[in-house]
Design a protein around this motif. Sequence first.
Motif, short mmCIF file in Angstrom:
data_model
loop_
_atom_site.label_atom_id
_atom_site.label_comp_id
_atom_site.label_asym_id
_atom_site.label_seq_id
_atom_site.Cartn_x
_atom_site.Cartn_y
_atom_site.Cartn_z
N GLN A 26 0.86 -1.12 0.05
CA GLN A 26 0.02 -0.03 0.11
C GLN A 26 0.88 1.22 0.07
N LEU A 27 0.71 2.04 -1.11
CA LEU A 27 1.72 3.32 -0.97
C LEU A 27 0.82 4.62 -0.83
N ILE A 28 1.46 5.37 0.08
CA ILE A 28 0.88 6.64 0.51
C ILE A 28 1.93 7.55 -0.14
N LEU A 29 1.43 8.58 -0.96
CA LEU A 29 2.04 9.67 -1.40
C LEU A 29 1.53 10.99 -1.09
N MET A 30 2.25 11.71 -0.54
CA MET A 30 1.80 13.06 -0.13
C MET A 30 2.39 14.23 -0.90
N ASP A 31 1.36 15.26 -1.04
CA ASP A 31 2.15 16.59 -1.42
C ASP A 31 2.34 17.33 -0.02
N THR A 32 3.51 17.62 0.36
CA THR A 32 3.88 18.32 1.55
C THR A 32 3.28 19.70 1.54
N ARG A 33 2.74 20.37 2.56
CA ARG A 33 2.20 21.83 2.29
C ARG A 33 3.07 22.65 1.78
#
Length: 229
Positions: free
Chosen positions: A49-56
């Motif tokens: 399961q991959l979690i990819l965020m855009d940081t603020r």
Amino acid sequence: MEKIISSTDGSHIFYKILGHGSPIFFIHGNSGSHHAFQKQVDAFQKDHQLILMDTRDHGKSTNESNQLDFSAIFSDILTILDNEQIEKVMMVGFSDGANIALSFANYYPERISKMVLISPNIRFDQLKKSKQLLYRSLYAISDQFLRLKKESRVLRLAMKNLPLTKNYRETLKMPILFIFGDRDIIDLNKMTPFVDSLKQAKMVIFNKTGHSILRTRPLLVNKEINSFI
């Protein structure tokens, strides 16, 4: 699946969930976005399961604060993990994303199983002098001449030393894989003592490789990550 959550200060934080299996959390570098890890998505979403965020202040994420600091980003990461009911995760960070992952693990080691840190630096002076000069110049132009608040915040964060605690050796006990290029913007002579101070750390250096490791050496990166998992 794409999601947007409201962080503690009302900032909207974008992240994407892909695949199934043990979770891996990806954090991109300065001025980038989650798209930086497309080659890793292709390689790992089948079994993880991959979690990819855009940081603020990056990508599709906003920033309701006048500042951009590590503590706010830590809060965003915790909000994502809690929203997905993930107690512990493996983190993969690139450049400033690796800096964020390392600092987060120092303060919240119970949430991290292991880390892959690609081209991190602990202090600003661990960047090669030409890169330090470039950052200072870009920051001066953005802040003093163009008055670009968002860009200035992003550059200012990149120039900060990591907020590691004095007992970081005791908290950073999880397995850590450091990856650098031999032509990286990081001064490896200044980073090696830090890596050596961590008992569970391993360092890999790619030959004939600069800082853009995700773009120029994706297959090697994936191979090292897969072996580390």
